[in-house]
Motif scaffolding. Sequence first.
Motif, PDB file in Angstrom:
ATOM      1  N   GLY A 214       0.810  -1.230   0.000  1.00 41.05           N
ATOM      2  CA  GLY A 214       0.000   0.000   0.000  1.00 41.05           C
ATOM      3  C   GLY A 214       0.837   1.272   0.000  1.00 41.05           C
ATOM      4  N   MET A 216       2.888   2.762  -2.106  1.00 43.27           N
ATOM      5  CA  MET A 216       2.829   3.620  -3.297  1.00 43.27           C
ATOM      6  C   MET A 216       1.483   4.359  -3.354  1.00 43.27           C
ATOM      7  SD  MET A 216       4.847   4.339  -5.887  1.00 43.27           S
ATOM      8  CE  MET A 216       4.349   6.031  -6.020  1.00 43.27           C
ATOM      9  N   GLY A 273      -5.769   3.904 -10.099  1.00 44.87           N
ATOM     10  CA  GLY A 273      -5.815   2.509  -9.649  1.00 44.87           C
ATOM     11  C   GLY A 273      -4.404   2.025  -9.351  1.00 44.87           C
ATOM     12  N   CYS A 274      -4.023   2.118  -8.091  1.00 45.27           N
ATOM     13  CA  CYS A 274      -2.672   1.669  -7.703  1.00 45.27           C
ATOM     14  C   CYS A 274      -2.724   0.326  -6.982  1.00 45.27           C
ATOM     15  CB  CYS A 274      -2.025   2.736  -6.822  1.00 45.27           C
ATOM     16  SG  CYS A 274      -0.302   2.411  -6.476  1.00 45.27           S
ATOM     17  N   ASN A 304     -12.087 -11.836 -11.504  1.00 49.48           N
ATOM     18  CA  ASN A 304     -12.633 -10.731 -10.722  1.00 49.48           C
ATOM     19  C   ASN A 304     -12.987  -9.586 -11.660  1.00 49.48           C
ATOM     20  OD1 ASN A 304     -12.840 -11.244  -7.960  1.00 49.48           O
ATOM     21  ND2 ASN A 304     -10.617 -11.116  -7.694  1.00 49.48           N
ATOM     22  N   ILE A 307     -11.516  -3.387 -12.129  1.00 49.02           N
ATOM     23  CA  ILE A 307     -12.021  -2.111 -11.608  1.00 49.02           C
ATOM     24  C   ILE A 307     -11.592  -0.950 -12.505  1.00 49.02           C
ATOM     25  CG2 ILE A 307     -12.032  -0.576  -9.600  1.00 49.02           C
ATOM     26  CD1 ILE A 307     -11.288  -3.137  -7.929  1.00 49.02           C
ATOM     27  N   LEU A 308     -10.314  -0.953 -12.855  1.00 51.27           N
ATOM     28  CA  LEU A 308      -9.769   0.140 -13.662  1.00 51.27           C
ATOM     29  C   LEU A 308     -10.504   0.234 -15.006  1.00 51.27           C
ATOM     30  CD1 LEU A 308      -7.480   2.271 -13.960  1.00 51.27           C
ATOM     31  CD2 LEU A 308      -6.067   0.446 -14.916  1.00 51.27           C
ATOM     32  N   PHE A 323      -1.907   1.613 -13.040  1.00 49.09           N
ATOM     33  CA  PHE A 323      -0.538   1.160 -12.835  1.00 49.09           C
ATOM     34  C   PHE A 323      -0.371  -0.147 -13.597  1.00 49.09           C
ATOM     35  CE2 PHE A 323       2.127   3.320  -9.621  1.00 49.09           C
ATOM     36  CZ  PHE A 323       1.320   4.424  -9.423  1.00 49.09           C
ATOM     37  N   ALA A 325       2.100  -3.540 -13.201  1.00 45.20           N
ATOM     38  CA  ALA A 325       3.193  -4.245 -12.529  1.00 45.20           C
ATOM     39  C   ALA A 325       3.709  -5.291 -13.504  1.00 45.20           C
ATOM     40  CB  ALA A 325       2.676  -4.892 -11.253  1.00 45.20           C
ATOM     41  N   GLU A 359       6.430  -3.551  -1.797  1.00 48.96           N
ATOM     42  CA  GLU A 359       6.898  -3.517  -0.398  1.00 48.96           C
ATOM     43  C   GLU A 359       8.009  -2.500  -0.110  1.00 48.96           C
ATOM     44  OE1 GLU A 359       7.605  -7.805  -0.251  1.00 48.96           O
ATOM     45  OE2 GLU A 359       6.166  -7.912   1.409  1.00 48.96           O
ATOM     46  N   ASN A 363      10.799   3.340  -5.501  1.00 46.26           N
ATOM     47  CA  ASN A 363      10.236   2.784  -6.735  1.00 46.26           C
ATOM     48  C   ASN A 363      10.710   3.635  -7.910  1.00 46.26           C
ATOM     49  OD1 ASN A 363       8.740   0.958  -8.197  1.00 46.26           O
ATOM     50  ND2 ASN A 363       6.747   1.844  -7.701  1.00 46.26           N
TER      51      ASN A 363
HETATM   52  O1  PMT Z   1       1.853  -1.325  -2.570  1.00 44.25           O
HETATM   53  P1  PMT Z   1       3.363  -1.268  -2.729  1.00 44.25           P
HETATM   54  O2  PMT Z   1       4.048  -2.354  -1.910  1.00 44.25           O
HETATM   55  O3  PMT Z   1       3.917   0.097  -2.485  1.00 44.25           O
HETATM   56  O4  PMT Z   1       3.696  -1.639  -4.249  1.00 44.25           O
HETATM   57  C1  PMT Z   1       3.294  -0.795  -5.276  1.00 44.25           C
HETATM   58  C2  PMT Z   1       2.724  -1.576  -6.474  1.00 44.25           C
HETATM   59  C3  PMT Z   1       3.840  -2.393  -7.115  1.00 44.25           C
HETATM   60  C4  PMT Z   1       1.593  -2.499  -6.030  1.00 44.25           C
HETATM   61  C5  PMT Z   1       2.144  -0.500  -7.482  1.00 44.25           C
HETATM   62  O5  PMT Z   1       3.178   0.358  -7.872  1.00 44.25           O
HETATM   63  C6  PMT Z   1       1.518  -1.164  -8.692  1.00 44.25           C
HETATM   64  O6  PMT Z   1       2.158  -1.523  -9.655  1.00 44.25           O
HETATM   65  N1  PMT Z   1       0.172  -1.351  -8.639  1.00 44.25           N
HETATM   66  C7  PMT Z   1      -0.608  -2.082  -9.665  1.00 44.25           C
HETATM   67  C8  PMT Z   1      -0.441  -3.559  -9.423  1.00 44.25           C
HETATM   68  C9  PMT Z   1      -1.227  -4.388 -10.424  1.00 44.25           C
HETATM   69  O7  PMT Z   1      -2.155  -5.037 -10.054  1.00 44.25           O
HETATM   70  O8  PMT Z   1      -0.836  -4.260 -11.673  1.00 44.25           O
HETATM   71  P2  PMT Z   1      -1.529  -5.039 -12.930  1.00 44.25           P
HETATM   72  O9  PMT Z   1      -0.588  -4.824 -14.049  1.00 44.25           O
HETATM   73  O10 PMT Z   1      -1.874  -6.446 -12.546  1.00 44.25           O
HETATM   74  O11 PMT Z   1      -2.879  -4.240 -13.120  1.00 44.25           O
HETATM   75  C10 PMT Z   1      -3.011  -3.164 -14.043  1.00 44.25           C
HETATM   76  C11 PMT Z   1      -3.970  -2.136 -13.518  1.00 44.25           C
HETATM   77  O12 PMT Z   1      -5.289  -2.665 -13.456  1.00 44.25           O
HETATM   78  C12 PMT Z   1      -3.672  -1.598 -12.125  1.00 44.25           C
HETATM   79  O13 PMT Z   1      -3.963  -0.221 -12.121  1.00 44.25           O
HETATM   80  C13 PMT Z   1      -4.643  -2.342 -11.225  1.00 44.25           C
HETATM   81  O14 PMT Z   1      -5.012  -1.576 -10.078  1.00 44.25           O
HETATM   82  C14 PMT Z   1      -5.829  -2.518 -12.165  1.00 44.25           C
HETATM   83  N2  PMT Z   1      -6.637  -3.720 -11.909  1.00 44.25           N
HETATM   84  C15 PMT Z   1      -6.112  -4.963 -12.078  1.00 44.25           C
HETATM   85  C16 PMT Z   1      -6.922  -6.074 -11.902  1.00 44.25           C
HETATM   86  C17 PMT Z   1      -8.277  -5.890 -11.548  1.00 44.25           C
HETATM   87  N3  PMT Z   1      -9.083  -6.940 -11.356  1.00 44.25           N
HETATM   88  N4  PMT Z   1      -8.760  -4.653 -11.371  1.00 44.25           N
HETATM   89  C18 PMT Z   1      -7.980  -3.573 -11.553  1.00 44.25           C
HETATM   90  O15 PMT Z   1      -8.439  -2.445 -11.375  1.00 44.25           O
END
Ligand code: PMT
Length: 406
Positions: A214, A216, A273-274, A304, A307-308, A323, A325, A359, A363
Motif C-alpha cells: 500500500g 505507493m 488505480g494503484c 474478478n 475495476i480500472l 498502474f 506491474a 513492499e 520505486n
Molecule cells: O503497494 P506497494 O508495496 O507500495 O507496491 C506498489 C505496487 C507495485 C503495487 C504498485 O506500484 C503497482 O504496480 N500497482 C498495480 C499492481 C497491479 O495489479 O498491476 P496489474 O498490471 O496487474 O494491473 C493493471 C492495472 O489494473 C492496475 O492499475 C490495477 O489496479 C488494475 N486492476 C487490475 C486487476 C483488476 N481486477 N482490477 C484492476 O483495477
Amino acid sequence: MAGVRGKKVLLGITGGVAAYKSAVLTRLLVKSGAEVQVVMTAAAAEFITPTTLQALSGRLVRQSLFDPAHEAAMGHIELARWADLILVAPATADFLARMAAGMADDLLATLCLATSVPIAVAPAMNQGMWSNPATEDNLRRLATRGVLVWGPDSGLQACGEQGPGRLLEPERLHQLVNDFFVGGDLAGVRVVLTAGPTREPIDPVRYLTNRSSGKMGFALAAAFANRGADVVLVTGPVALATPNGVERVDVETAREMDEAVMGALAGCSIFVGCAAVADYRPAVAAGQKIKKLEEHRTLELVRNPDILARVAAQPSPPFTVGFAAETQSVAEYAEQKRRAKGVDIIAANLVAGEEGGFERDQNALTVLWEGGMRELPLADKGQLARELVTLIVNEYGKRYPTEDPR
Ligand code: PMT
C-alpha cells in the motif's frame, strides 16, 4: 495574508537555537488575524521563554501533559481538536524521530499523535543530523503519512558549519501557512484512489493475496491531499496510517473494492488505480476450514471484475490513471494494458527487480500516455508520488483546459 485570518494555528516549538524565530512567526500570524496557541517542549524553554510567547500570542503557553489546570478535562485532547493546523517550528531531529515513532512522551508529541488536523513541520538542526539516514528515514515516514515538510534552508549554521538544516525564515513560514489555508491548486478536485492488495478467501482462514504493502498508493493519496484535493482512498488490508486529510475506505476483496470505487465515483475528476487487485478469486469460498484429506487438490478460480477498466468505461469517466506491474518488457506490456483498459495514463513499474516495486520504500516508474512518455527514476515513494501527481495534473489540465485544477 487573508488566508490566515480567523484560523487557529497550534505552534509547536521544540528545543533548538532557531526557537527565537518562532517569536517573530507568532507575531506575524497574530498580526494577520490568526489565533495562535503556543505549545513548547521542555527543551524549547531552554532557548526562549514562555513569557515572551505568551505576550506575543496573547494566550497562556502550554508546556506540560500533566498540568492540573487543563488536564482535569482531558485538555490535551481538546487542544488536539482545537487547531486548524499544527505547525512545529523549529522541529528538531529528536522531535521528528519521536513523531515518526508515534511517541507520546510530552504534550506536543501527544498532540501530534492524537490530532486529525493537518500537521506541518519546519525542521531545524545541524547539517550532519539533517543528512543522517535516521533523520531521512524519519522524514520519509512522516511525509508518507501526509505530514507537510517545510524547509529547511541551507546556509551558515549556529554551530559554524555550512549546509542544509536552517529553519526557514519566519516570513517564509508565514507565507506557507497562508498558502496552506488558501488551498492548494487542487482545491475542489475529487480524486479516488485504490491501494494495497486484495484478499480472496479460500475458506474462513485462508486467502489468495499478493505482496502489495500500500506504500505507493498511500504516498499518492498524501501527495494529492497536500495539493488540496478531496481524496478518497479505497484500500485493501495494509498496515499503514491514513494520510492526513484523506477519507479512507477499507475493503478486503476485489469485489468489495469494486463496489466501494463505484460508490465513490460521483463527482470524481481523477481516478488512480494503484491497488494490486487479484485478477482471480476462488470460485467457491468454503464455509468451513478445508481439511487435509486428499493428496492433491485443485482450486478453481474465476475472474474478478477489472475495476480500472470499469471506471474507464463509465459513460462519463474521470481522467483515469492505471498502474502496470510487470516483470519484463515494462513499457511495451504497459502500453498494451493502457490501450486495452482504455485509460489515460499508465504508470508502469518493474516488480521483480533488485530495487523498487512491491513492499520497498523506493520505486521507479515509466509513465505512458497518448503521444507521451516519461521516466521517473528510482526515488522514495513519497517523492515519486509528488512527481507523478504533477505529471497527472499537467495531462489532466491539457485534456480539460476549461476546468482549473492547476
Ligand atoms: O503497494 P506497494 O508495496 O507500495 O507496491 C506498489 C505496487 C507495485 C503495487 C504498485 O506500484 C503497482 O504496480 N500497482 C498495480 C499492481 C497491479 O495489479 O498491476 P496489474 O498490471 O496487474 O494491473 C493493471 C492495472 O489494473 C492496475 O492499475 C490495477 O489496479 C488494475 N486492476 C487490475 C486487476 C483488476 N481486477 N482490477 C484492476 O483495477
